[in-house]
Design a protein around this motif. Sequence first.
Motif, PDB file in Angstrom:
ATOM      1  N   LYS A   1     -45.746 -16.741  -7.809  1.00 41.95           N
ATOM      2  CA  LYS A   1     -44.444 -16.175  -8.165  1.00 41.95           C
ATOM      3  C   LYS A   1     -43.421 -17.295  -8.215  1.00 41.95           C
ATOM      4  CE  LYS A   1     -45.527 -12.014  -5.590  1.00 41.95           C
ATOM      5  NZ  LYS A   1     -45.168 -11.211  -4.423  1.00 41.95           N
ATOM      6  N   THR A   2     -42.321 -17.054  -8.891  1.00 40.66           N
ATOM      7  CA  THR A   2     -41.221 -18.006  -8.937  1.00 40.66           C
ATOM      8  C   THR A   2     -40.049 -17.404  -8.190  1.00 40.66           C
ATOM      9  OG1 THR A   2     -41.951 -18.847 -11.068  1.00 40.66           O
ATOM     10  CG2 THR A   2     -39.692 -19.324 -10.433  1.00 40.66           C
ATOM     11  N   CYS A   3     -39.481 -18.162  -7.264  1.00 39.77           N
ATOM     12  CA  CYS A   3     -38.354 -17.704  -6.451  1.00 39.77           C
ATOM     13  C   CYS A   3     -37.111 -17.576  -7.330  1.00 39.77           C
ATOM     14  CB  CYS A   3     -38.111 -18.675  -5.298  1.00 39.77           C
ATOM     15  SG  CYS A   3     -36.729 -18.193  -4.246  1.00 39.77           S
ATOM     16  N   PHE A   4     -36.429 -16.438  -7.231  1.00 40.28           N
ATOM     17  CA  PHE A   4     -35.206 -16.217  -8.004  1.00 40.28           C
ATOM     18  C   PHE A   4     -34.045 -17.048  -7.466  1.00 40.28           C
ATOM     19  CE2 PHE A   4     -37.379 -12.063  -8.707  1.00 40.28           C
ATOM     20  CZ  PHE A   4     -37.579 -12.222 -10.070  1.00 40.28           C
ATOM     21  N   THR A   5     -34.131 -17.473  -6.215  1.00 42.96           N
ATOM     22  CA  THR A   5     -33.041 -18.223  -5.592  1.00 42.96           C
ATOM     23  C   THR A   5     -33.127 -19.711  -5.871  1.00 42.96           C
ATOM     24  OG1 THR A   5     -32.937 -16.570  -3.842  1.00 42.96           O
ATOM     25  CG2 THR A   5     -31.853 -18.679  -3.404  1.00 42.96           C
TER      26      THR A   5
ATOM     27  N   TYR B   1     -44.327 -20.089  -5.486  1.00 43.25           N
ATOM     28  CA  TYR B   1     -44.897 -19.811  -4.164  1.00 43.25           C
ATOM     29  C   TYR B   1     -45.933 -18.701  -4.265  1.00 43.25           C
ATOM     30  CZ  TYR B   1     -41.917 -15.666  -4.051  1.00 43.25           C
ATOM     31  OH  TYR B   1     -41.331 -14.470  -4.343  1.00 43.25           O
ATOM     32  N   ARG B   2     -46.692 -18.540  -3.210  1.00 39.48           N
ATOM     33  CA  ARG B   2     -47.665 -17.451  -3.097  1.00 39.48           C
ATOM     34  C   ARG B   2     -47.282 -16.613  -1.891  1.00 39.48           C
ATOM     35  NH1 ARG B   2     -52.625 -19.230  -5.925  1.00 39.48           N
ATOM     36  NH2 ARG B   2     -52.257 -21.385  -6.495  1.00 39.48           N
TER      37      ARG B   2
ATOM     38  N   CYS C   1     -40.593 -16.629  -0.582  1.00 34.16           N
ATOM     39  CA  CYS C   1     -40.564 -18.075  -0.777  1.00 34.16           C
ATOM     40  C   CYS C   1     -40.459 -18.754   0.589  1.00 34.16           C
ATOM     41  CB  CYS C   1     -39.366 -18.447  -1.641  1.00 34.16           C
ATOM     42  SG  CYS C   1     -39.074 -20.222  -1.765  1.00 34.16           S
ATOM     43  N   PRO C   2     -41.413 -19.603   0.955  1.00 32.92           N
ATOM     44  CA  PRO C   2     -41.357 -20.240   2.267  1.00 32.92           C
ATOM     45  C   PRO C   2     -40.161 -21.186   2.419  1.00 32.92           C
ATOM     46  CG  PRO C   2     -43.229 -21.073   0.995  1.00 32.92           C
ATOM     47  CD  PRO C   2     -42.623 -19.949   0.224  1.00 32.92           C
ATOM     48  N   HIS C   3     -39.761 -21.830   1.345  1.00 33.03           N
ATOM     49  CA  HIS C   3     -38.606 -22.732   1.404  1.00 33.03           C
ATOM     50  C   HIS C   3     -37.335 -21.945   1.738  1.00 33.03           C
ATOM     51  CE1 HIS C   3     -35.180 -25.031   0.394  1.00 33.03           C
ATOM     52  NE2 HIS C   3     -35.719 -25.877  -0.422  1.00 33.03           N
TER      53      HIS C   3
END
Length: 96
Positions: free
Chosen positions: A70-74, A79-80, A84-86
């Motif tokens: 997936k791609t983080c919207f923020t 990430y998987r 998002c772990p970040h």
Amino acid sequence: MAISRSDARQLAKHSAEMGARVLRGTLTIEPDGLTIDGTRLAEFLAEYNGSEFILIAAPIGRSYIESEIKTCFTCGRDYRGDQCPHCAEARARLRG
């Protein structure tokens, strides 16, 4: 395809913030019609009779592909998993 609980909750939250009505629960097919946690779907939708309408149905559960990227919207990172772990780390750090 099922979506994660966190994605479904985010979708419901954003929809409600924009003024949409959100109905959540277990879908049951009964002889007299469809219900979602006791709310008759036909009666719920009757309010919108004659209106242009968008219905989004999202079964909630684990994604059938656990390795889905997936791609983080923020932050825009890939990430998987459910979040998002970040961004999760940044939220935890900022909240103390």
